[in-house]
Design a protein around this motif. Sequence first.
Motif, short mmCIF file in Angstrom:
data_model
loop_
_atom_site.label_atom_id
_atom_site.label_comp_id
_atom_site.label_asym_id
_atom_site.label_seq_id
_atom_site.Cartn_x
_atom_site.Cartn_y
_atom_site.Cartn_z
N ALA A 162 15.88 4.62 11.76
CA ALA A 162 14.91 5.56 12.19
C ALA A 162 15.54 6.89 12.67
O ALA A 162 15.06 7.98 12.45
CB ALA A 162 13.97 5.09 13.40
N THR A 163 16.59 6.82 13.25
CA THR A 163 17.19 7.93 14.02
C THR A 163 17.72 8.77 12.63
O THR A 163 17.81 10.09 12.67
CB THR A 163 18.33 7.81 14.93
N GLU A 164 18.26 8.09 11.71
CA GLU A 164 19.04 8.61 10.64
C GLU A 164 17.95 9.33 9.86
O GLU A 164 17.96 10.43 9.33
CB GLU A 164 19.63 7.66 9.60
N HIS A 165 16.65 8.50 9.65
CA HIS A 165 15.59 9.17 9.10
C HIS A 165 15.24 10.59 9.61
O HIS A 165 14.89 11.32 8.78
CB HIS A 165 14.71 8.30 8.68
N LYS A 166 15.09 10.51 10.87
CA LYS A 166 14.58 11.47 11.67
C LYS A 166 15.48 12.78 11.45
O LYS A 166 15.13 13.91 11.17
CB LYS A 166 14.26 11.48 13.09
N LEU A 167 16.85 12.49 11.61
CA LEU A 167 17.85 13.68 11.32
C LEU A 167 17.90 14.23 9.88
O LEU A 167 17.96 15.47 9.84
CB LEU A 167 19.00 12.97 11.63
N LYS A 168 17.44 13.25 8.89
CA LYS A 168 17.44 13.82 7.62
C LYS A 168 16.24 14.68 7.37
O LYS A 168 16.15 15.81 6.96
CB LYS A 168 17.10 12.53 6.37
N GLU A 169 14.96 14.36 8.08
CA GLU A 169 14.07 15.06 8.14
C GLU A 169 13.98 16.56 8.77
O GLU A 169 13.86 17.50 8.25
CB GLU A 169 12.60 14.52 8.84
N ALA A 170 14.61 16.40 9.85
CA ALA A 170 15.04 17.48 10.52
C ALA A 170 16.10 18.82 9.75
O ALA A 170 15.72 19.91 10.05
CB ALA A 170 15.56 17.45 12.05
N GLN A 171 16.91 18.14 9.14
CA GLN A 171 17.85 18.80 8.28
C GLN A 171 16.89 19.59 7.13
O GLN A 171 17.24 20.67 6.91
CB GLN A 171 18.98 18.02 7.67
N GLU A 172 16.03 18.77 6.49
CA GLU A 172 15.38 19.57 5.55
C GLU A 172 14.53 20.44 6.13
O GLU A 172 14.16 21.50 5.26
CB GLU A 172 14.50 18.44 4.93
N TYR A 185 13.00 26.07 6.74
CA TYR A 185 13.12 27.52 7.53
C TYR A 185 13.97 28.51 7.25
O TYR A 185 13.76 29.50 7.30
CB TYR A 185 13.16 27.04 9.00
N GLU A 186 15.32 28.19 7.04
CA GLU A 186 16.20 29.08 6.49
C GLU A 186 15.96 29.71 5.26
O GLU A 186 16.09 31.01 5.19
CB GLU A 186 17.67 28.31 6.42
N HIS A 187 15.51 29.08 4.34
CA HIS A 187 14.83 29.39 2.85
C HIS A 187 13.76 30.45 3.04
O HIS A 187 13.72 31.59 2.68
CB HIS A 187 14.56 28.32 2.00
N GLU A 188 12.81 30.24 4.11
CA GLU A 188 11.69 30.99 4.23
C GLU A 188 12.29 32.26 5.02
O GLU A 188 11.77 33.19 4.76
CB GLU A 188 10.81 30.23 5.19
N VAL A 189 13.21 32.43 5.95
CA VAL A 189 13.69 33.29 7.01
C VAL A 189 14.26 34.36 5.87
O VAL A 189 14.08 35.63 5.59
CB VAL A 189 14.57 33.13 7.65
N THR A 190 15.39 33.72 4.66
CA THR A 190 15.77 34.52 3.89
C THR A 190 14.79 35.33 2.74
O THR A 190 15.04 36.60 2.69
CB THR A 190 16.70 33.62 2.80
N GLU A 191 13.70 34.54 2.11
CA GLU A 191 12.95 35.06 1.57
C GLU A 191 12.05 36.22 2.27
O GLU A 191 11.71 37.31 1.68
CB GLU A 191 11.84 34.21 1.34
N HIS A 192 11.69 36.28 3.53
CA HIS A 192 11.25 36.99 4.33
C HIS A 192 11.98 38.27 4.35
O HIS A 192 11.44 39.62 4.04
CB HIS A 192 10.87 36.69 5.77
N PHE A 193 13.27 38.34 4.48
CA PHE A 193 13.99 39.55 4.70
C PHE A 193 14.11 40.09 3.14
O PHE A 193 14.53 41.53 3.10
CB PHE A 193 15.52 39.11 5.46
#
Length: 171
Positions: free
Chosen positions: A37-47, A52-60
């Motif tokens: 379950a912890t591994e699954h949560k970690l994968k979701e958080a990384q995704e 978010y990083e992709h969205e910030v890049t598109e914003h700039f």
Amino acid sequence: MDTPTVLLIGLLCALGGLVVGLLTGRSLHPGEQERKATEHKLKEAQERLQDYEHEVTEHFIKTSELFNNLSHSYRDVHEYLSASAMRLTGADTSKKMVDAGFGRLEERGTMLPTEIPEPPKDYAPKVPGGILSEEYGLRDDSASRDNLRAKVANDAAEETNDNDDPTLKVS
């Protein structure tokens, strides 16, 4: 079948059952389920972080494009106004307007005043020291002092009369 073969088969079956039992027990153990379950949560958080990083890049990128368009629009407006000024006014006036748009008037000094203005002066009546002087408006005659003393004495007398007033002593 002889006895050693039966024992060997029994031992192999017991060993196989032990291995299957250990694997089943590990996969069903609460600690193992928690780890998964912890591994699954970690994968979701990384995704989510990558999204978010992709969205910030598109914003700039979009912001940069919009600023670029804004600067082009400003330049187009300025060029249009310059061309209209050249067509509608005289050459000297249009040159001043073009220079004003590019901020060149201050460099040439055409808009700067020739003289530096002086600060305002004290235009008081001819009083020694002017109206900003500490002595301005104060009289040194004895009549003014006598009037002031009489007023202070009168105010003190009224104050003592107020202390005798029974309505002020209500408790």
